[in-house]
Design a protein around this motif. Sequence first.
Motif, PDB file in Angstrom:
ATOM      1  N   PHE A 178      40.338  23.804  45.654  1.00  0.00           N
ATOM      2  CA  PHE A 178      39.704  23.211  44.473  1.00  0.00           C
ATOM      3  C   PHE A 178      38.186  23.382  44.478  1.00  0.00           C
ATOM      4  O   PHE A 178      37.561  23.479  43.419  1.00  0.00           O
ATOM      5  N   ALA A 179      37.579  23.435  45.647  1.00  0.00           N
ATOM      6  CA  ALA A 179      36.120  23.560  45.730  1.00  0.00           C
ATOM      7  C   ALA A 179      35.625  24.887  45.184  1.00  0.00           C
ATOM      8  O   ALA A 179      34.426  25.034  44.893  1.00  0.00           O
ATOM      9  N   ALA A 180      36.517  25.860  45.023  1.00  0.00           N
ATOM     10  CA  ALA A 180      36.105  27.173  44.529  1.00  0.00           C
ATOM     11  C   ALA A 180      35.563  27.103  43.106  1.00  0.00           C
ATOM     12  O   ALA A 180      34.690  27.886  42.732  1.00  0.00           O
ATOM     13  N   VAL A 181      36.070  26.168  42.300  1.00  0.00           N
ATOM     14  CA  VAL A 181      35.656  26.108  40.896  1.00  0.00           C
ATOM     15  C   VAL A 181      34.176  25.773  40.785  1.00  0.00           C
ATOM     16  O   VAL A 181      33.409  26.463  40.082  1.00  0.00           O
ATOM     17  N   ASP A 182      33.737  24.736  41.465  1.00  0.00           N
ATOM     18  CA  ASP A 182      32.316  24.373  41.417  1.00  0.00           C
ATOM     19  C   ASP A 182      31.446  25.476  42.017  1.00  0.00           C
ATOM     20  O   ASP A 182      30.346  25.758  41.512  1.00  0.00           O
ATOM     21  N   TRP A 183      31.915  26.091  43.079  1.00  0.00           N
ATOM     22  CA  TRP A 183      31.177  27.194  43.706  1.00  0.00           C
ATOM     23  C   TRP A 183      30.994  28.350  42.723  1.00  0.00           C
ATOM     24  O   TRP A 183      29.877  28.837  42.526  1.00  0.00           O
ATOM     25  N   PHE A 184      32.079  28.758  42.094  1.00  0.00           N
ATOM     26  CA  PHE A 184      32.009  29.873  41.148  1.00  0.00           C
ATOM     27  C   PHE A 184      31.111  29.534  39.960  1.00  0.00           C
ATOM     28  O   PHE A 184      30.333  30.370  39.497  1.00  0.00           O
ATOM     29  N   ARG A 185      31.230  28.328  39.450  1.00  0.00           N
ATOM     30  CA  ARG A 185      30.412  27.950  38.296  1.00  0.00           C
ATOM     31  C   ARG A 185      28.935  27.893  38.664  1.00  0.00           C
ATOM     32  O   ARG A 185      28.071  28.307  37.882  1.00  0.00           O
ATOM     33  N   ALA A 186      28.626  27.406  39.841  1.00  0.00           N
ATOM     34  CA  ALA A 186      27.231  27.335  40.275  1.00  0.00           C
ATOM     35  C   ALA A 186      26.633  28.720  40.470  1.00  0.00           C
ATOM     36  O   ALA A 186      25.447  28.943  40.180  1.00  0.00           O
ATOM     37  N   GLU A 187      27.443  29.660  40.925  1.00  0.00           N
ATOM     38  CA  GLU A 187      26.949  30.999  41.211  1.00  0.00           C
ATOM     39  C   GLU A 187      27.159  31.976  40.052  1.00  0.00           C
ATOM     40  O   GLU A 187      26.728  33.122  40.123  1.00  0.00           O
ATOM     41  N   GLY A 188      27.829  31.524  38.985  1.00  0.00           N
ATOM     42  CA  GLY A 188      28.043  32.396  37.837  1.00  0.00           C
ATOM     43  C   GLY A 188      29.053  33.492  38.075  1.00  0.00           C
ATOM     44  O   GLY A 188      28.979  34.574  37.465  1.00  0.00           O
ATOM     45  N   ILE A 189      30.034  33.270  38.927  1.00  0.00           N
ATOM     46  CA  ILE A 189      31.054  34.273  39.215  1.00  0.00           C
ATOM     47  C   ILE A 189      32.098  34.257  38.102  1.00  0.00           C
ATOM     48  O   ILE A 189      32.657  33.211  37.769  1.00  0.00           O
ATOM     49  N   ALA A 190      32.364  35.421  37.529  1.00  0.00           N
ATOM     50  CA  ALA A 190      33.351  35.536  36.455  1.00  0.00           C
ATOM     51  C   ALA A 190      34.745  35.569  37.065  1.00  0.00           C
ATOM     52  O   ALA A 190      35.114  36.527  37.750  1.00  0.00           O
ATOM     53  N   ALA A 191      35.522  34.513  36.828  1.00  0.00           N
ATOM     54  CA  ALA A 191      36.819  34.395  37.488  1.00  0.00           C
ATOM     55  C   ALA A 191      37.839  33.680  36.621  1.00  0.00           C
ATOM     56  O   ALA A 191      37.487  32.898  35.721  1.00  0.00           O
ATOM     57  N   ARG A 192      39.083  33.928  36.921  1.00  0.00           N
ATOM     58  CA  ARG A 192      40.229  33.274  36.274  1.00  0.00           C
ATOM     59  C   ARG A 192      41.145  32.766  37.379  1.00  0.00           C
ATOM     60  O   ARG A 192      41.694  33.554  38.152  1.00  0.00           O
ATOM     61  N   LEU A 193      41.291  31.446  37.466  1.00  0.00           N
ATOM     62  CA  LEU A 193      42.085  30.828  38.517  1.00  0.00           C
ATOM     63  C   LEU A 193      43.318  30.181  37.897  1.00  0.00           C
ATOM     64  O   LEU A 193      43.216  29.434  36.920  1.00  0.00           O
ATOM     65  N   VAL A 194      44.485  30.458  38.460  1.00  0.00           N
ATOM     66  CA  VAL A 194      45.745  29.896  37.977  1.00  0.00           C
ATOM     67  C   VAL A 194      46.288  28.964  39.047  1.00  0.00           C
ATOM     68  O   VAL A 194      46.539  29.385  40.180  1.00  0.00           O
ATOM     69  N   ASP A 195      46.442  27.668  38.698  1.00  0.00           N
ATOM     70  CA  ASP A 195      46.859  26.707  39.711  1.00  0.00           C
ATOM     71  C   ASP A 195      48.376  26.706  39.891  1.00  0.00           C
ATOM     72  O   ASP A 195      49.105  27.469  39.253  1.00  0.00           O
ATOM     73  N   SER A 196      48.853  25.843  40.780  1.00  0.00           N
ATOM     74  CA  SER A 196      50.269  25.838  41.154  1.00  0.00           C
ATOM     75  C   SER A 196      51.190  25.469  40.003  1.00  0.00           C
ATOM     76  O   SER A 196      52.392  25.709  40.056  1.00  0.00           O
TER      77      SER A 196
END
Length: 361
Positions: free
Chosen positions: A310-328
């Motif tokens: 779950f911590a990846a979302v805040d990390w990506f948003r803070a760093e501006g990483i373009a990503a698509r995450l699909v949860d369980s």
Amino acid sequence: MAGSGRAAPGAAGTWTAEQPSHASNTASPDNTARASWTVWELEASVTVTDPELLAAAEEAVRGVVAAIDLACSRFREDSELMMVQSRMSQGVGVSPLFRLLLERALEAARLTGGDVDPTLGAELAALGHGPEWQRPGLTSIPVPLQPAPPRRPSVPRAPGWTRLNLDASTLTLPAGLRLDLGATAKAVAADLAAAAVHQALGCGVLINLGGDLASAGPGPREDSGPGQWQVMVQDLPADPCQQVSLAPGFALATSSTQKRRWKHQGTEVHHILDPRFGLPAEPVWRSVTVAAPTCLEANAFSTAAVVRGFAAVDWFRAEGIAARLVDSRGRVVTTGDWPADNGSPSLAAGGSSHAGGGRRG
């Protein structure tokens, strides 16, 4: 051309002449041509903007893939990795290609604060993922996913990648650590193959190695000029899918906890390990797809997102990483410049997606 987070190099050895390519109809609307074949038990393909260059492009891609397989596969006794593994504690010389692959692996470790660690070979083998493993047991297991083994060490594992020493002539790795470059080598292969095709032939090219996509040169031709690559992003068939436009020169990678799963001591495990414990990361995400200037970066961040949970979302948003995450549960979260699933989604058309590392707390 669907993205997929599948196993890294070494899963089935290199391609052979018995694994034929399948060329697409060269009369496609955008005048591209595509050839596909099987490598490492995954789909590999090359798409070019000049159909007359397809055969030469495929030959170039196969050559890059074969060289990387021979350099770092854990599943063939004659690979350079397997031949020098036992002597690394005393220091060994390595080939230029092996050095490049290791340098890229260390770059991924730095970018992700150690979430992608190339020294997890012993831990993977202990879980049953190694040269002696009978690969037919691999399966794609549908959700809901089972949790990773519950018994985790009380003291985190010391980061292996920081104990690896690569100087001008010698590689040294402490006894007890074993290299596994699978987390990055497939992405590096995609980057190198795209560059090789464009440099040799001058056409635009899109490489897909089991969900690691890299492009080089101009995009497919449109009425107004060179366009963008159309990519369908989806992991398993039942997962939510999205078509996006990838700007020429950019890359895309997907990491998945749904594929390359097997049972170890009665527990379902997968191949993406949390380096802190040497055990499969908690399957918070079914899959994570990242766009970046290189496939190495895209793959490093997508893998690290699985590790961080779950911590990846805040990390990506803070760093501006373009990503698509699909949860369980199949719910989609996007970060950075990843487009909404409507209108004309486009990735990296106006800039790059890049982020620094930093270990999570």
